[in-house]
Write a protein that holds these residues in place. Structure first.
Motif, short mmCIF file in Angstrom:
data_model
loop_
_atom_site.label_atom_id
_atom_site.label_comp_id
_atom_site.label_asym_id
_atom_site.label_seq_id
_atom_site.Cartn_x
_atom_site.Cartn_y
_atom_site.Cartn_z
N LYS A 19 42.22 40.01 49.90
CA LYS A 19 40.75 39.71 49.39
C LYS A 19 40.04 40.92 49.51
O LYS A 19 39.26 41.33 48.79
CB LYS A 19 40.38 38.47 50.10
CG LYS A 19 40.75 37.29 49.61
CD LYS A 19 40.45 37.02 48.48
CE LYS A 19 40.92 35.61 47.79
NZ LYS A 19 40.87 35.29 46.42
N ALA A 20 40.41 41.49 50.85
CA ALA A 20 39.60 42.97 51.00
C ALA A 20 39.80 43.87 49.97
O ALA A 20 38.89 44.67 49.44
CB ALA A 20 39.69 43.31 52.31
N ILE A 21 41.09 44.13 49.70
CA ILE A 21 41.45 45.11 48.59
C ILE A 21 40.93 44.55 47.27
O ILE A 21 40.51 45.50 46.52
CB ILE A 21 42.88 45.24 48.64
CG1 ILE A 21 43.58 45.60 49.90
CG2 ILE A 21 43.51 46.03 47.41
CD1 ILE A 21 45.07 45.52 50.02
N ILE A 30 37.06 48.92 39.11
CA ILE A 30 38.29 48.74 38.42
C ILE A 30 38.35 47.14 38.00
O ILE A 30 38.39 46.18 38.74
CB ILE A 30 39.43 49.00 39.52
CG1 ILE A 30 39.37 50.38 39.82
CG2 ILE A 30 40.85 48.48 38.63
CD1 ILE A 30 40.22 50.97 40.79
N ALA A 31 38.20 47.09 36.65
CA ALA A 31 38.32 45.75 36.10
C ALA A 31 39.70 45.18 35.73
O ALA A 31 40.56 46.02 35.70
CB ALA A 31 37.28 45.69 34.84
N GLY A 32 39.82 43.81 35.43
CA GLY A 32 40.86 43.28 35.26
C GLY A 32 41.99 43.01 36.15
O GLY A 32 43.00 42.49 35.80
N ILE A 33 41.63 42.92 37.52
CA ILE A 33 42.45 42.41 38.69
C ILE A 33 41.87 41.12 38.80
O ILE A 33 40.84 41.06 39.57
CB ILE A 33 42.06 43.30 40.00
CG1 ILE A 33 42.58 44.93 39.43
CG2 ILE A 33 43.06 43.01 40.87
CD1 ILE A 33 43.82 45.39 39.27
N ALA A 34 42.76 40.35 38.82
CA ALA A 34 42.54 38.84 38.83
C ALA A 34 42.65 38.50 40.37
O ALA A 34 41.73 37.77 40.92
CB ALA A 34 43.45 37.78 38.23
N SER A 35 43.44 39.10 41.26
CA SER A 35 43.67 38.60 42.45
C SER A 35 44.84 39.76 43.28
O SER A 35 45.59 40.39 42.33
CB SER A 35 44.25 37.12 42.81
OG SER A 35 45.50 37.05 42.44
N VAL A 36 44.82 39.80 44.39
CA VAL A 36 45.59 40.93 45.05
C VAL A 36 46.31 39.92 46.34
O VAL A 36 45.10 39.46 46.95
CB VAL A 36 44.80 41.96 45.51
CG1 VAL A 36 45.73 42.98 46.42
CG2 VAL A 36 44.27 42.81 44.42
#
Length: 80
Positions: A19-21, A30-36
């Motif tokens: 979640k922190a990342i 940086i867009a388009g990252i749904a989850s890590v």
């Protein structure tokens, strides 16, 4: 013989580092990252030439040290 081990949290286990990342990526624009989901990666050199024996050795290492099997899954790949 080389083995690659990937350790990841099991589904449903909270991942505060992931979640922190995820938040850091958003703050960097940086867009388009749904989850890590974060994990660990190990490269292990194993003595011998038998891939099955090497895999068994590395799996034993994972069960005893490299992964916390209560909350983590692991995958072993033996380089052939």
């Amino acid at each position: 013989m080389k083995a690659r081990v990937t350790v990841t949290l099991k589904t449903g286990v909270l991942d505060p580092q992931g979640k922190a990342i995820e938040g850091a990526l958003r703050s960097l624009g940086i867009a388009g990252i749904a989850s890590v989901r974060q994990g660990k990666f190990f490269e292990v050199e194993v003595d011998g030439s038998d891939p099955a024996a090497a895999e068994a050795t590395v799996k034993a290492a994972c069960d005893k040290l490299l992964a916390n099997t209560v909350v983590e899954n692991y995958r072993v790949e033996i380089a052939r």
